[in-house]
Design a protein around this motif. Structure first.
Motif, mmCIF file in Angstrom:
data_model
loop_
_atom_site.group_PDB
_atom_site.id
_atom_site.type_symbol
_atom_site.label_atom_id
_atom_site.label_comp_id
_atom_site.label_asym_id
_atom_site.label_seq_id
_atom_site.Cartn_x
_atom_site.Cartn_y
_atom_site.Cartn_z
ATOM 1 N N SER A 104 -4.923 6.893 -6.723
ATOM 2 C CA SER A 104 -5.951 8.114 -6.101
ATOM 3 C C SER A 104 -5.138 8.440 -5.096
ATOM 4 N N GLY A 105 -4.412 7.228 -4.740
ATOM 5 C CA GLY A 105 -3.384 8.087 -3.384
ATOM 6 C C GLY A 105 -4.567 8.380 -2.136
ATOM 7 N N SER A 106 -6.064 8.083 -1.990
ATOM 8 C CA SER A 106 -6.970 8.460 -1.148
ATOM 9 C C SER A 106 -6.633 8.416 0.215
ATOM 10 N N GLY B 59 -3.744 7.041 1.619
ATOM 11 C CA GLY B 59 -1.749 6.911 1.281
ATOM 12 C C GLY B 59 -1.008 6.100 1.007
ATOM 13 N N ARG B 60 -1.647 5.145 -0.213
ATOM 14 C CA ARG B 60 -0.360 3.933 -0.472
ATOM 15 C C ARG B 60 -0.735 4.704 -1.563
ATOM 16 N N ASP B 61 1.421 3.835 -2.116
ATOM 17 C CA ASP B 61 2.291 3.932 -2.596
ATOM 18 C C ASP B 61 1.604 2.694 -4.020
ATOM 19 N N PRO B 62 1.059 2.667 -5.281
ATOM 20 C CA PRO B 62 1.087 2.243 -6.383
ATOM 21 C C PRO B 62 2.162 1.460 -5.969
ATOM 22 N N VAL B 63 3.726 1.947 -6.656
ATOM 23 C CA VAL B 63 4.438 1.483 -7.027
ATOM 24 C C VAL B 63 4.504 0.116 -6.237
ATOM 25 N N ALA B 64 5.065 0.390 -4.852
ATOM 26 C CA ALA B 64 5.164 -0.699 -3.648
ATOM 27 C C ALA B 64 3.873 -1.378 -3.682
ATOM 28 N N ASP B 65 2.816 -1.203 -3.512
ATOM 29 C CA ASP B 65 1.440 -2.285 -3.803
ATOM 30 C C ASP B 65 1.810 -3.159 -4.803
ATOM 31 N N PHE B 66 2.003 -2.486 -6.139
ATOM 32 C CA PHE B 66 2.392 -3.597 -7.030
ATOM 33 C C PHE B 66 3.289 -4.556 -7.144
ATOM 34 N N ASP B 67 4.784 -3.945 -6.830
ATOM 35 C CA ASP B 67 5.358 -4.931 -6.556
ATOM 36 C C ASP B 67 5.514 -5.917 -5.127
ATOM 37 N N ALA B 68 4.754 -5.567 -4.523
ATOM 38 C CA ALA B 68 3.773 -6.502 -3.401
ATOM 39 C C ALA B 68 3.403 -7.247 -3.849
ATOM 40 N N ILE B 69 2.074 -6.857 -4.349
ATOM 41 C CA ILE B 69 1.323 -8.554 -4.486
ATOM 42 C C ILE B 69 2.160 -8.972 -5.530
ATOM 43 N N PRO C 209 0.858 -13.304 -17.981
ATOM 44 C CA PRO C 209 0.500 -12.042 -18.786
ATOM 45 C C PRO C 209 -0.587 -11.691 -18.185
ATOM 46 N N GLN C 210 0.202 -10.328 -17.758
ATOM 47 C CA GLN C 210 -0.904 -9.135 -16.871
ATOM 48 C C GLN C 210 -1.066 -8.195 -18.097
ATOM 49 N N ILE C 211 -2.524 -7.318 -17.320
ATOM 50 C CA ILE C 211 -2.462 -6.287 -17.648
ATOM 51 C C ILE C 211 -2.349 -5.195 -16.551
ATOM 52 N N VAL C 212 -2.245 -4.200 -16.608
ATOM 53 C CA VAL C 212 -2.807 -3.403 -15.062
ATOM 54 C C VAL C 212 -3.775 -1.931 -15.407
ATOM 55 N N ALA C 213 -4.745 -2.329 -14.662
ATOM 56 C CA ALA C 213 -5.504 -1.158 -14.512
ATOM 57 C C ALA C 213 -4.971 -0.237 -13.501
ATOM 58 N N ALA C 214 -4.694 1.054 -13.892
ATOM 59 C CA ALA C 214 -4.706 1.830 -12.899
ATOM 60 C C ALA C 214 -6.133 2.586 -12.385
ATOM 61 N N ASN C 215 -6.395 2.799 -11.504
ATOM 62 C CA ASN C 215 -7.744 2.912 -11.317
ATOM 63 C C ASN C 215 -8.467 3.407 -10.063
ATOM 64 N N LYS C 216 -9.196 4.565 -10.716
ATOM 65 C CA LYS C 216 -9.508 5.367 -9.632
ATOM 66 C C LYS C 216 -9.044 6.361 -9.961
ATOM 67 N N THR C 217 -8.901 6.995 -11.557
ATOM 68 C CA THR C 217 -7.996 8.073 -12.425
ATOM 69 C C THR C 217 -8.871 9.318 -11.452
ATOM 70 N N ASP C 218 -10.006 9.195 -11.603
ATOM 71 C CA ASP C 218 -10.816 10.658 -11.501
ATOM 72 C C ASP C 218 -11.122 11.281 -10.128
ATOM 73 N N ILE C 219 -10.706 10.235 -9.542
ATOM 74 C CA ILE C 219 -10.050 10.988 -7.432
ATOM 75 C C ILE C 219 -9.212 11.589 -7.455
ATOM 76 N N GLU D 136 -5.065 12.503 -6.723
ATOM 77 C CA GLU D 136 -5.042 13.797 -5.500
ATOM 78 C C GLU D 136 -3.576 13.946 -6.095
ATOM 79 N N ASP D 137 -2.845 13.029 -6.387
ATOM 80 C CA ASP D 137 -1.277 13.842 -7.110
ATOM 81 C C ASP D 137 -1.199 12.572 -8.694
ATOM 82 N N PRO D 138 -1.045 13.088 -9.492
ATOM 83 C CA PRO D 138 -1.201 12.691 -10.985
ATOM 84 C C PRO D 138 0.450 11.631 -10.832
ATOM 85 N N GLU D 139 1.241 12.283 -10.677
ATOM 86 C CA GLU D 139 3.083 11.847 -10.373
ATOM 87 C C GLU D 139 2.823 10.765 -9.710
ATOM 88 N N ASN D 140 1.671 9.668 -8.949
ATOM 89 C CA ASN D 140 1.627 8.625 -8.370
ATOM 90 C C ASN D 140 1.246 7.933 -10.156
#
Length: 428
Positions: free
Chosen positions: A249-251, A253-263, A278-288, A290-294
């Protein structure tokens, strides 16, 4: 730090001692030479571990660290054996690993339903009726019981979940668990809301369900103990599949790519094997969002690594059923939950055999009674049904100088040597 969840505890356990045999002779009016009728001592109670699915933490072991089973009762006249000590049942959550406190080796993985005897109770001593033979009709001796086993162990809880929810704090893992299952985790808008793992059963369709665990938020440095650190990383060990929840969501101010790599880096630092799960990535809070580019940057990044990305909004119940269906499909092709094999091999104890034993000749002149504290311990650690164990026992007696002392006291070939509840015929 978490104070309400205990997932590691050190305890001391001791089985009960065996009861003593008794010296007694049958006395009844008009009955001559009633003979010996001393009963045997009762067996000491054992320490038994039992899985209890109503338990989810090791909290009880914070307040009680020592567990002792009752000893067996002494024998009585009239050939009445003493009452056996009652086994002490210690209930633990499913998924508890039992480790030897000294070596840290796994003794038992309490993931099944079968009880496990951690410490065996001591054998009861024989009463004098046990020693009666045609040539030894009036034995005036009985034997003491043997001590129960004792152990210092570490209990470590590794949750038995098929799926682990991972991700930074406050990305919506608890919300997702509450939506797809009947679990009711505490949910709030601050970091480390989840101080201990929450489990929920996710129903997919008739005959298809799985257990999902909301693992507390991992932060950078967790593999080195930062934040909640190792306290909770260990709970991912058993999960067959990881659902990596990322806030797009960017709510905050976090970078989702950086968060994914850090974990994923923290998982790799903690356990390289875990990082390949095995992992499935769930991109959460898509309803709010702010920037679809994330979302698109994250999609390109994770799909380039071979992972599947699904768009969801746990709070708005969007995409959650599709996620559940994908998880169920992947689980059907994965091996079952890991069960840890025992690593612990009991080692023969180091016993100081230098202390002198109490040796005396019975009234019949051909039975030699041998007793002593270290002999008790030696016998409680000997499996007389095993040839190698008996040979080890014989070697310990020989090296202690027992046979030499018996010969100096006049023992003859064919005499009986009586050691608590074990007898053998002496041969040079």
């Amino acid at each position: 730090m978490a104070t309400s969840f205990i997932d590691k505890a050190r305890i001391t356990v001791k089985a009960g001692n065996g009861g003593n045999g008794v010296v007694s002779f049958h006395r009844e009016k008009y009955v001559a030479a009633g003979g010996p009728d001393g009963g045997d001592g009762g067996k000491g109670g054992s320490i038994v571990l039992q899985v209890d699915d109503n338990l989810s933490t090791l909290m009880d072991f914070r307040y009680k660290r020592k567990y002792v089973a009752p000893s067996g009762a002494d024998g009585q006249g009239g050939r009445r054996s003493g009452k056996d000590g009652q086994d002490l049942i210690i209930r633990v959550p499913r998924g508890t690993l039992v480790r030897d406190a000294e070596t840290n080796e796994i003794i038992k993985d309490m993931s099944g339903t079968e009880p496990y005897v951690l410490c065996k109770g001591g054998r009861g001593g024989w009463g004098n009726s046990h020693f009666a033979t045609p040539t030894r009709q009036v034995p005036r001796f009985a034997k003491g019981g043997l001590p129960g086993e004792s152990h210092d162990v570490i209990l470590e809880l590794k949750l038995l979940a098929d799926v682990g929810l991972i991700g930074f704090p406050n990305v919506g893992k608890s919300t997702l668990l509450s939506v797809v299952s009947k679990a009711q985790p505490k949910i709030a808008n601050y970091h480390f809301t989840t101080l201990f793992p929450n489990l929920g059963v996710v129903w997919v369709e008739d005959g298809v369900s799985f257990v999902m665990a909301d693992i507390p938020g991992i932060i950078e440095g967790a593999s080195e103990g930062a934040g909640l650190g190792h306290d909770f990383l260990r709970h991912i060990d058993r999960c067959r599949l990881l659902v990596h929840v990322v806030d797009v969501s960017g709510s905050e101010g976090r970078d989702p790519v950086a968060d994914f790599d850090a974990i994923n880096e923290e998982l790799k630092q903690y356990s390289p094997e875990l990082a390949t799960r095995p992992q499935i990535v769930a991109a959460n809070k898509t309803d709010i969002m702010e920037d679809p580019e994330n979302l698109e940057r994250l999609r390109a990044h994770v799909e380039g690594l071979g992972y599947t990305l699904l768009e969801i909004s746990a709070a708005a119940h969007q995409g959650t059923r599709q996620l559940v269906g994908k998880v169920a499909g992947m689980l059907s092709m994965l091996p079952p939950v890991t069960v840890y094999e025992p690593e612990y091999v009991p080692k023969p104890p180091v016993i100081d055999t230098s202390a002198p034993l109490d040796i005396r000749r019975a009234d019949d002149g051909h039975t030699w009674l041998v007793e002593g504290p270290w002999l008790q311990r030696l016998m409680s650690n000997t499996n007389f049904g095993d040839y190698e164990s008996r040979m080890w026992f014989d070697r310990q007696l020989r090296e202690s100088g027992l046979y030499q002392r018996l010969e100096e006291m006049g023992i003859q070939d064919g005499d009986t040597v009586s050691l608590y509840d074990f007898e053998f015929e002496y041969q040079r």
